[in-house]
Design a protein around this motif. Structure first.
Motif, short mmCIF file in Angstrom:
data_model
loop_
_atom_site.label_atom_id
_atom_site.label_comp_id
_atom_site.label_asym_id
_atom_site.label_seq_id
_atom_site.Cartn_x
_atom_site.Cartn_y
_atom_site.Cartn_z
N GLY A 20 -13.80 18.67 13.52
CA GLY A 20 -14.21 18.98 12.16
C GLY A 20 -14.91 17.87 11.41
O GLY A 20 -15.20 18.03 10.22
N TYR A 21 -15.21 16.74 12.07
CA TYR A 21 -15.93 15.68 11.37
C TYR A 21 -16.85 14.91 12.32
O TYR A 21 -16.66 14.88 13.53
CB TYR A 21 -14.98 14.71 10.67
N ARG A 42 -21.89 22.86 7.14
CA ARG A 42 -21.24 21.57 6.91
C ARG A 42 -21.54 21.02 5.52
O ARG A 42 -22.57 21.30 4.93
CB ARG A 42 -21.66 20.54 7.95
N GLN A 93 -19.87 13.93 7.87
CA GLN A 93 -20.07 15.38 7.90
C GLN A 93 -18.71 16.04 8.12
O GLN A 93 -17.88 15.54 8.89
CB GLN A 93 -20.98 15.78 9.06
N ARG A 94 -18.50 17.18 7.43
CA ARG A 94 -17.27 17.94 7.60
C ARG A 94 -17.63 19.41 7.75
O ARG A 94 -18.42 19.94 6.96
CB ARG A 94 -16.34 17.74 6.40
#
Length: 115
Positions: A20-21, A42, A93-94
């Motif tokens: 997730g990142y 994202r 980024q997520r």
């Protein structure tokens, strides 16, 4: 070991990635700018690590100086501009999809908009 990816506006390198990142370091050259873009999957958090410039997000231009942080929500139209001098951004980024294919370019100084 990180791999630097050269782009017409400067370069980026991936520093870390997990569920997730993703963490990147981007250098935007003086008088260059990223595409006017958005992402469907994202969000991004930008920290200005060195240099100066400006950041555009959803209709607002903001000064970018060392220590400034910017939240780029999912689907927000955004870009960064380097100058005076180069602009160094740490980007976190997520989201569920963290691929380069999630870049939707709306304007681009280097002819990379796909209609």
């Amino acid at each position: 070991m990180t791999t630097r990816v050269d782009r017409p506006w400067g370069w980026y390198e991936e520093l870390a990635e997990g569920a997730g990142y993703k963490v990147k370091r981007l250098l935007v050259k003086e008088n260059a700018r990223l595409s006017l873009q958005r992402h469907q999957h994202r969000s991004e958090h930008w920290v200005i690590a060195a240099g100066s410039g400006s950041v555009y997000c959803d209709g607002t231009w903001m000064d970018a100086a060392v220590g400034n942080t910017f939240e780029i929500p999912v689907r927000a139209i955004h870009r960064a501009f380097g100058g005076p001098g180069d602009l160094l951004i740490i980007e976190v980024q997520r989201g569920a999809i963290l691929l380069e294919s999630d870049i939707e370019r709306l304007e681009d100084d280097f002819g990379r908009v796909i209609n």
